[in-house]
Design a protein around this motif. Structure first.
Motif, PDB file in Angstrom:
ATOM      1  N   ILE A 133       0.833  -1.195   0.000  1.00 15.99           N
ATOM      2  CA  ILE A 133       0.000   0.000   0.000  1.00 15.99           C
ATOM      3  C   ILE A 133       0.872   1.251   0.000  1.00 15.99           C
ATOM      4  N   PHE A 134       1.981   1.207   0.724  1.00 16.65           N
ATOM      5  CA  PHE A 134       3.007   2.244   0.665  1.00 16.65           C
ATOM      6  C   PHE A 134       4.343   1.542   0.871  1.00 16.65           C
ATOM      7  N   PRO A 135       5.453   2.154   0.487  1.00 17.86           N
ATOM      8  CA  PRO A 135       6.745   1.464   0.564  1.00 17.86           C
ATOM      9  C   PRO A 135       7.026   0.903   1.954  1.00 17.86           C
ATOM     10  N   GLY A 136       7.323  -0.393   2.004  1.00 10.40           N
ATOM     11  CA  GLY A 136       7.621  -1.048   3.261  1.00 10.40           C
ATOM     12  C   GLY A 136       6.409  -1.518   4.037  1.00 10.40           C
ATOM     13  N   SER A 137       5.215  -1.257   3.515  1.00 11.84           N
ATOM     14  CA  SER A 137       3.993  -1.634   4.226  1.00 11.84           C
ATOM     15  C   SER A 137       3.844  -3.153   4.280  1.00 11.84           C
ATOM     16  N   SER A 138       3.399  -3.646   5.430  1.00 11.00           N
ATOM     17  CA  SER A 138       3.074  -5.077   5.538  1.00 11.00           C
ATOM     18  C   SER A 138       1.655  -5.356   5.060  1.00 11.00           C
ATOM     19  N   ASP A 139       0.855  -4.303   4.898  1.00 14.92           N
ATOM     20  CA  ASP A 139      -0.490  -4.445   4.347  1.00 14.92           C
ATOM     21  C   ASP A 139      -0.411  -4.443   2.824  1.00 14.92           C
ATOM     22  N   LEU A 140      -1.014  -5.439   2.213  1.00 10.05           N
ATOM     23  CA  LEU A 140      -0.943  -5.603   0.773  1.00 10.05           C
ATOM     24  C   LEU A 140      -2.347  -5.644   0.179  1.00 10.05           C
ATOM     25  N   PHE A 141      -2.507  -5.060  -1.003  1.00 11.71           N
ATOM     26  CA  PHE A 141      -3.709  -5.339  -1.778  1.00 11.71           C
ATOM     27  C   PHE A 141      -3.306  -6.257  -2.920  1.00 11.71           C
ATOM     28  N   VAL A 142      -4.205  -7.128  -3.315  1.00 12.43           N
ATOM     29  CA  VAL A 142      -3.875  -8.220  -4.226  1.00 12.43           C
ATOM     30  C   VAL A 142      -4.326  -7.897  -5.639  1.00 12.43           C
ATOM     31  N   ARG A 143      -3.476  -8.243  -6.591  1.00 13.30           N
ATOM     32  CA  ARG A 143      -3.808  -8.088  -8.000  1.00 13.30           C
ATOM     33  C   ARG A 143      -3.628  -9.439  -8.704  1.00 13.30           C
ATOM     34  N   THR A 144      -4.654  -9.808  -9.485  1.00 15.66           N
ATOM     35  CA  THR A 144      -4.690 -11.102 -10.153  1.00 15.66           C
ATOM     36  C   THR A 144      -4.174 -11.004 -11.585  1.00 15.66           C
ATOM     37  N   PRO A 145      -3.179 -11.824 -11.966  1.00 11.85           N
ATOM     38  CA  PRO A 145      -2.880 -11.970 -13.389  1.00 11.85           C
ATOM     39  C   PRO A 145      -3.987 -12.802 -14.035  1.00 11.85           C
ATOM     40  N   LEU A 146      -4.719 -12.227 -14.988  1.00 15.89           N
ATOM     41  CA  LEU A 146      -5.794 -12.966 -15.642  1.00 15.89           C
ATOM     42  C   LEU A 146      -5.248 -14.023 -16.593  1.00 15.89           C
ATOM     43  N   ASN A 147      -4.183 -13.664 -17.298  1.00 12.82           N
ATOM     44  CA  ASN A 147      -3.507 -14.617 -18.176  1.00 12.82           C
ATOM     45  C   ASN A 147      -2.147 -14.071 -18.552  1.00 12.82           C
ATOM     46  N   VAL A 148      -1.364 -14.900 -19.225  1.00 13.07           N
ATOM     47  CA  VAL A 148       0.002 -14.544 -19.619  1.00 13.07           C
ATOM     48  C   VAL A 148       0.052 -14.416 -21.139  1.00 13.07           C
ATOM     49  N   GLN A 149       0.557 -13.282 -21.616  1.00 14.97           N
ATOM     50  CA  GLN A 149       0.678 -13.041 -23.044  1.00 14.97           C
ATOM     51  C   GLN A 149       1.918 -13.737 -23.606  1.00 14.97           C
ATOM     52  N   ALA A 150       2.000 -13.823 -24.936  1.00 17.41           N
ATOM     53  CA  ALA A 150       3.122 -14.495 -25.587  1.00 17.41           C
ATOM     54  C   ALA A 150       4.462 -13.855 -25.245  1.00 17.41           C
TER      55      ALA A 150
END
Length: 381
Positions: free
Chosen positions: A249-266
């Motif tokens: 959330i900010f540099p060094g924060s232990s709190d994280l928000f999650v982002r999902t990779p939907l798929n992988v491009q070539a």
């Protein structure tokens, strides 16, 4: 006194399945008059045919729904199915509206009507997500918003949203509620970081091109052993949501928000449906079934707390698609935990590609990945 009835049908013909689902629900409701309806529709169907068939039976009853990878019941995943929920109550003001893709990014805020709603329930596009201008428009509605990003056929790049008699790919379905209803909300997930942290590099739109100067697939090759080209193959690209990114959330924060990779491009890049920023630190994460089940218990408690002393009518379980990959058949346990709390209350749900949430009016809605959202709809005394 409010009541809920649920109809579910399976098959191959879109109109027939929709007709069977709503006929079941209407029969169970008896002489009650529905105040609004919710529909969860398997991705295989012609969503327009389902929507028009449901509208033909519902008439002026507001309808809200979306396409999903699988609808869910206490028996687990339901393939090639339509679930239709009818809810009735007293002293209600309900309305639904479908916002088209071309309307989402206007600078002026959109409204449902002049009705005095108390909250909005949303279903957006899980393939492309919601833009910052759309989220800002939602903030300007000045009411709590909650809901999800549809999963539909996201691997093909689109999901569908519906309201009364209308459907559109890539839109936003909005349900406005007030009157006798209160909605308790609980959120959580059990994904955990595994000790690998990398800086977000180049981003193009919602595509993550680089981390620490390498393609994301090259980073995952170092961590998990499969080559970058293997990660872009169909077999691994489809399971990459199992290994999301936890963003500080900010540099060094232990709190994280999650982002999902939907798929992988070539080229090894990751397609996302929610924003990240260049320079942020990303932690590689993996799922744990026991931790996810504990997250469900905590989400249930949080939702229950918000509807104390009210009469529960329906539990709605919106589950990130990554849980399908992690839990498999054990998704039944998730639905069972919700059912056990209120055994006489119907429990239904659907897979999503994320959630939308702001707890109070005027705050910027958050887009959340990898979570479960438990919504308990109750009747005020």
């Amino acid at each position: 006194m409010g009541q809920v009835s649920v109809g579910m049908a399976q098959g191959f013909d879109s109109k027939e399945v929709a007709r069977n689902a709503i006929q079941q629900a209407i029969l169970k409701m008896g002489t009650g008059r529905p105040s609004f309806a919710m529909a969860f529709i398997s991705r295989e169907f012609n969503i327009s045919d389902v929507s028009s068939t449901l509208a033909g039976f519902l008439g002026n009853v507001p309808l809200w729904g979306f396409s999903t990878h699988f609808p869910l019941t206490v028996e687990g995943e339901q393939d090639r199915s339509v679930i239709l929920v009818l809810v009735s109550g007293k002293s209600l003001e309900i309305g639904s509206q479908l916002i088209l893709p071309s309307e989402l990014d206007r600078d002026d805020s959109f409204t449902l009507s002049s009705k005095d709603y108390s909250l909005f329930i949303l279903a957006g596009d899980g393939a492309r997500g919601l833009s910052e201008s759309t989220l800002n428009n939602l903030r300007q509605l000045n009411l709590p918003v909650l809901g999800c990003l549809a999963s539909g056929d996201f691997l093909q790049g689109f999901t569908t949203q519906i309201t009364s008699g209308r459907s559109v790919a890539g839109g936003l379905a909005v349900l406005g509620l007030n009157g006798a209803f209160k909605v308790g909300v609980g959120l959580g997930h059990g994904w955990q970081e595994i000790g690998f942290t990398h800086q977000i590099g180049r981003i193009q739109a919602r595509t993550l091109m680089e981390m620490d100067g390498l393609s994301p697939a090259a980073i995952y090759e170092k961590i998990f052993g499969y080559s970058a080209s293997q990660w872009s193959s169909a077999a691994l690209s489809e399971i990459v949501p199992l290994y999301p990114l936890g963003i500080e959330i900010f540099p060094g924060s232990s709190d994280l928000f999650v982002r999902t990779p939907l798929n992988v491009q070539a080229d090894g890049s990751f397609v996302l449906n929610a924003s990240v920023a260049e320079g942020q630190m990303a932690h590689i994460m993996v799922g744990n079934i026991d931790s996810n089940l504990e997250a469900v218990r905590q989400a249930i408690k949080a939702a229950e707390k918000e509807i104390l002393f009210m009469r529960p009518l329906l539990s709605l379980v919106l589950v990130d698609y990554a849980w399908h990959l992690l839990m498999g058949e054990r998704i039944k346990e998730v639905m069972g935990l919700v059912q056990a709390v209120q055994p006489d209350v119907p429990v239904v749900g659907a897979y999503t590609m994320g959630h939308i949430y702001s707890s109070e009016g005027g705050s910027m809605p958050q887009v959340l990945n990898q979570n479960i959202m438990v919504l308990m709809i109750a009747e005020k005394p």
